[in-house]
Design a protein around this motif. Structure first.
Motif, PDB file in Angstrom:
ATOM      1  N   GLY A 110       7.238 -11.699   1.340  1.00 30.18           N
ATOM      2  CA  GLY A 110       8.476 -10.932   1.472  1.00 30.18           C
ATOM      3  C   GLY A 110       8.203  -9.754   2.386  1.00 30.18           C
ATOM      4  N   LEU A 111       8.833  -9.729   3.556  1.00 25.53           N
ATOM      5  CA  LEU A 111       8.592  -8.687   4.546  1.00 25.53           C
ATOM      6  C   LEU A 111       9.732  -7.669   4.499  1.00 25.53           C
ATOM      7  CD1 LEU A 111       7.154  -9.234   8.032  1.00 25.53           C
ATOM      8  CD2 LEU A 111       9.102  -7.723   7.760  1.00 25.53           C
ATOM      9  N   HIS A 112       9.361  -6.404   4.429  1.00 26.20           N
ATOM     10  CA  HIS A 112      10.299  -5.291   4.350  1.00 26.20           C
ATOM     11  C   HIS A 112      10.002  -4.319   5.480  1.00 26.20           C
ATOM     12  CE1 HIS A 112       9.702  -7.030   0.384  1.00 26.20           C
ATOM     13  NE2 HIS A 112      10.895  -6.572   0.050  1.00 26.20           N
ATOM     14  N   GLU A 113      10.913  -3.392   5.706  1.00 22.54           N
ATOM     15  CA  GLU A 113      10.633  -2.331   6.675  1.00 22.54           C
ATOM     16  C   GLU A 113      11.214  -1.023   6.177  1.00 22.54           C
ATOM     17  OE1 GLU A 113      12.282  -3.195  10.529  1.00 22.54           O
ATOM     18  OE2 GLU A 113      14.317  -3.312   9.767  1.00 22.54           O
ATOM     19  N   THR A 114      10.641   0.067   6.688  1.00 23.23           N
ATOM     20  CA  THR A 114      11.142   1.394   6.363  1.00 23.23           C
ATOM     21  C   THR A 114      10.820   2.333   7.511  1.00 23.23           C
ATOM     22  OG1 THR A 114      11.257   3.056   4.591  1.00 23.23           O
ATOM     23  CG2 THR A 114       9.060   2.260   5.188  1.00 23.23           C
ATOM     24  N   VAL A 115      11.607   3.373   7.631  1.00 18.14           N
ATOM     25  CA  VAL A 115      11.329   4.443   8.584  1.00 18.14           C
ATOM     26  C   VAL A 115      10.628   5.540   7.794  1.00 18.14           C
ATOM     27  CG1 VAL A 115      12.304   6.182  10.131  1.00 18.14           C
ATOM     28  CG2 VAL A 115      13.285   3.872  10.062  1.00 18.14           C
ATOM     29  N   VAL A 116       9.447   5.912   8.257  1.00 18.61           N
ATOM     30  CA  VAL A 116       8.636   6.923   7.574  1.00 18.61           C
ATOM     31  C   VAL A 116       8.872   8.266   8.251  1.00 18.61           C
ATOM     32  CG1 VAL A 116       6.286   7.618   6.986  1.00 18.61           C
ATOM     33  CG2 VAL A 116       6.930   5.196   6.928  1.00 18.61           C
ATOM     34  N   THR A 117       9.408   9.210   7.490  1.00 16.98           N
ATOM     35  CA  THR A 117       9.692  10.537   8.031  1.00 16.98           C
ATOM     36  C   THR A 117       8.742  11.594   7.479  1.00 16.98           C
ATOM     37  OG1 THR A 117      11.341  10.902   6.297  1.00 16.98           O
ATOM     38  CG2 THR A 117      12.129  10.013   8.410  1.00 16.98           C
ATOM     39  N   GLU A 118       7.923  11.220   6.519  1.00 19.06           N
ATOM     40  CA  GLU A 118       6.957  12.158   5.937  1.00 19.06           C
ATOM     41  C   GLU A 118       5.554  11.805   6.425  1.00 19.06           C
ATOM     42  OE1 GLU A 118       6.074  10.927   1.555  1.00 19.06           O
ATOM     43  OE2 GLU A 118       8.105  10.192   1.993  1.00 19.06           O
ATOM     44  N   PRO A 119       4.625  12.742   6.331  1.00 22.12           N
ATOM     45  CA  PRO A 119       3.255  12.419   6.753  1.00 22.12           C
ATOM     46  C   PRO A 119       2.660  11.301   5.888  1.00 22.12           C
ATOM     47  CG  PRO A 119       3.525  14.784   6.371  1.00 22.12           C
ATOM     48  CD  PRO A 119       4.769  14.112   5.868  1.00 22.12           C
ATOM     49  N   VAL A 120       1.907  10.407   6.526  1.00 26.08           N
ATOM     50  CA  VAL A 120       1.224   9.361   5.764  1.00 26.08           C
ATOM     51  C   VAL A 120      -0.118   9.912   5.289  1.00 26.08           C
ATOM     52  CG1 VAL A 120       2.369   7.428   6.908  1.00 26.08           C
ATOM     53  CG2 VAL A 120       0.228   8.289   7.821  1.00 26.08           C
ATOM     54  N   ARG A 121      -0.515   9.490   4.097  1.00 31.04           N
ATOM     55  CA  ARG A 121      -1.807   9.844   3.512  1.00 31.04           C
ATOM     56  C   ARG A 121      -2.491   8.543   3.108  1.00 31.04           C
ATOM     57  NH1 ARG A 121       2.050  12.498   1.263  1.00 31.04           N
ATOM     58  NH2 ARG A 121       1.815  11.598  -0.800  1.00 31.04           N
ATOM     59  N   PRO A 122      -3.052   7.832   4.100  1.00 31.96           N
ATOM     60  CA  PRO A 122      -3.626   6.514   3.827  1.00 31.96           C
ATOM     61  C   PRO A 122      -4.757   6.556   2.806  1.00 31.96           C
ATOM     62  CG  PRO A 122      -3.377   6.850   6.182  1.00 31.96           C
ATOM     63  CD  PRO A 122      -3.140   8.172   5.515  1.00 31.96           C
ATOM     64  N   ASP A 123      -4.756   5.567   1.937  1.00 33.04           N
ATOM     65  CA  ASP A 123      -5.843   5.364   0.978  1.00 33.04           C
ATOM     66  C   ASP A 123      -7.043   4.852   1.775  1.00 33.04           C
ATOM     67  OD1 ASP A 123      -7.673   4.353  -0.857  1.00 33.04           O
ATOM     68  OD2 ASP A 123      -6.188   3.184  -1.971  1.00 33.04           O
ATOM     69  N   PRO A 124      -8.183   5.587   1.764  1.00 32.89           N
ATOM     70  CA  PRO A 124      -9.338   5.142   2.550  1.00 32.89           C
ATOM     71  C   PRO A 124      -9.917   3.810   2.074  1.00 32.89           C
ATOM     72  CG  PRO A 124      -9.863   7.110   1.267  1.00 32.89           C
ATOM     73  CD  PRO A 124      -8.407   6.854   1.086  1.00 32.89           C
ATOM     74  N   GLY A 125      -9.585   3.377   0.874  1.00 37.29           N
ATOM     75  CA  GLY A 125     -10.007   2.072   0.398  1.00 37.29           C
ATOM     76  C   GLY A 125      -9.212   0.934   1.015  1.00 37.29           C
ATOM     77  N   GLU A 126      -8.099   1.277   1.674  1.00 40.33           N
ATOM     78  CA  GLU A 126      -7.225   0.289   2.301  1.00 40.33           C
ATOM     79  C   GLU A 126      -7.134   0.445   3.816  1.00 40.33           C
ATOM     80  OE1 GLU A 126      -5.607  -2.175   0.807  1.00 40.33           O
ATOM     81  OE2 GLU A 126      -5.940  -1.654  -1.282  1.00 40.33           O
ATOM     82  N   VAL A 127      -7.290   1.685   4.294  1.00 44.48           N
ATOM     83  CA  VAL A 127      -7.061   1.996   5.704  1.00 44.48           C
ATOM     84  C   VAL A 127      -8.244   2.799   6.246  1.00 44.48           C
ATOM     85  CG1 VAL A 127      -5.549   3.209   7.331  1.00 44.48           C
ATOM     86  CG2 VAL A 127      -4.554   2.010   5.359  1.00 44.48           C
ATOM     87  N   ALA A 128      -8.963   2.224   7.204  1.00 45.44           N
ATOM     88  CA  ALA A 128     -10.105   2.918   7.809  1.00 45.44           C
ATOM     89  C   ALA A 128      -9.675   3.736   9.037  1.00 45.44           C
ATOM     90  CB  ALA A 128     -11.177   1.911   8.218  1.00 45.44           C
ATOM     91  N   TRP A 129      -8.634   3.289   9.711  1.00 44.81           N
ATOM     92  CA  TRP A 129      -8.116   3.942  10.918  1.00 44.81           C
ATOM     93  C   TRP A 129      -6.654   3.570  11.023  1.00 44.81           C
ATOM     94  CZ3 TRP A 129      -5.682   1.165  14.702  1.00 44.81           C
ATOM     95  CH2 TRP A 129      -5.362   1.850  15.884  1.00 44.81           C
ATOM     96  N   HIS A 130      -5.845   4.447  11.624  1.00 42.04           N
ATOM     97  CA  HIS A 130      -4.442   4.100  11.860  1.00 42.04           C
ATOM     98  C   HIS A 130      -3.899   4.822  13.077  1.00 42.04           C
ATOM     99  CE1 HIS A 130      -3.765   7.925   9.764  1.00 42.04           C
ATOM    100  NE2 HIS A 130      -2.584   7.933  10.349  1.00 42.04           N
ATOM    101  N   ASP A 131      -2.792   4.288  13.593  1.00 41.99           N
ATOM    102  CA  ASP A 131      -2.083   4.898  14.709  1.00 41.99           C
ATOM    103  C   ASP A 131      -0.655   4.358  14.678  1.00 41.99           C
ATOM    104  OD1 ASP A 131      -1.598   6.415  16.962  1.00 41.99           O
ATOM    105  OD2 ASP A 131      -2.930   5.282  18.271  1.00 41.99           O
ATOM    106  N   TRP A 132       0.211   4.975  15.456  1.00 41.82           N
ATOM    107  CA  TRP A 132       1.588   4.522  15.626  1.00 41.82           C
ATOM    108  C   TRP A 132       1.699   3.965  17.038  1.00 41.82           C
ATOM    109  CZ3 TRP A 132       4.874   4.705  11.501  1.00 41.82           C
ATOM    110  CH2 TRP A 132       4.500   5.512  10.428  1.00 41.82           C
ATOM    111  N   LEU A 133       2.106   2.708  17.165  1.00 39.96           N
ATOM    112  CA  LEU A 133       2.166   2.052  18.474  1.00 39.96           C
ATOM    113  C   LEU A 133       3.593   1.610  18.805  1.00 39.96           C
ATOM    114  CD1 LEU A 133      -0.950  -0.294  18.331  1.00 39.96           C
ATOM    115  CD2 LEU A 133      -0.813   2.032  19.243  1.00 39.96           C
ATOM    116  N   ALA A 134       3.936   1.702  20.087  1.00 41.33           N
ATOM    117  CA  ALA A 134       5.200   1.147  20.552  1.00 41.33           C
ATOM    118  C   ALA A 134       5.097  -0.374  20.478  1.00 41.33           C
ATOM    119  CB  ALA A 134       5.470   1.595  21.987  1.00 41.33           C
TER     120      ALA A 134
END
Length: 168
Positions: A110-134
């Motif tokens: 089940g694929l969903h989407e959302t617009v994130v307007t608040e800062p993300v605080r990635p769980d380091p156990g799930e996310v080692a690196w992140h970025d926002w890409l076009a």
């Protein structure tokens, strides 16, 4: 600690409650909820999984998510996973559902989407690196980098769904 999921059939109807590891080992259908996160400018959240995780270590993904729990809807699971993995509290919008063969086991996605307007605080156990890409940057990355295999199919289906929606 085991994670219980609903084993489901080809119509996504519940058959039994099982351990997720058992569902994967036996290739039993179960449910996964994912979320595509966009920033207000339309860029998409992309992340690399930690090197020490059991599934797809060090690989890139453009969705966050996980298993749908017992008696939980896809939408509830998507909101829970979004909070757990990124610290974002939102109600993701359902986009599409499909039967995914899966690299390690088949499942309903089940694929969903959302617009994130608040800062993300990635769980380091799930996310080692992140970025926002076009989207054009992501399209190139999906095809040419180490990407979670199931995420490629989901990306193609998502883009197809967006094109159908734009044609209406």
């Amino acid at each position: 600690m085991s994670e219980l999921v609903e084993r489901v059939d080809e119509r996504d109807e519940m058959l039994a409650v099982v351990d997720r590891g058992e569902a994967i080992r036996h290739r039993w259908l179960h449910r996964i909820a994912t979320i595509v996160c966009r920033d207000p400018g339309g860029r998409i959240f992309v992340h690399r999984r930690p090197d020490d995780v059991s599934l797809f270590p060090g690989q890139l993904n453009w969705m966050v998510g996980g298993a749908v729990g017992v008696a939980e809807s896809y939408e509830e699971a998507a909101a829970r996973e979004l909070a757990e993995e990124l610290g974002v509290h939102a109600r993701p919008r359902f986009v599409l559902k499909f039967l995914c063969e899966g690299a390690i086991s088949p499942y309903w996605l089940g694929l969903h989407e959302t617009v994130v307007t608040e800062p993300v605080r990635p769980d380091p156990g799930e996310v080692a690196w992140h970025d926002w890409l076009a989207e054009p940057e992501l399209m190139d990355l999906v095809r040419h980098q180490t990407f979670v295999p199931d995420a490629r199919e989901a990306f193609d289906r998502y883009r197809g769904q967006l094109r159908r929606t734009e044609d209406l």
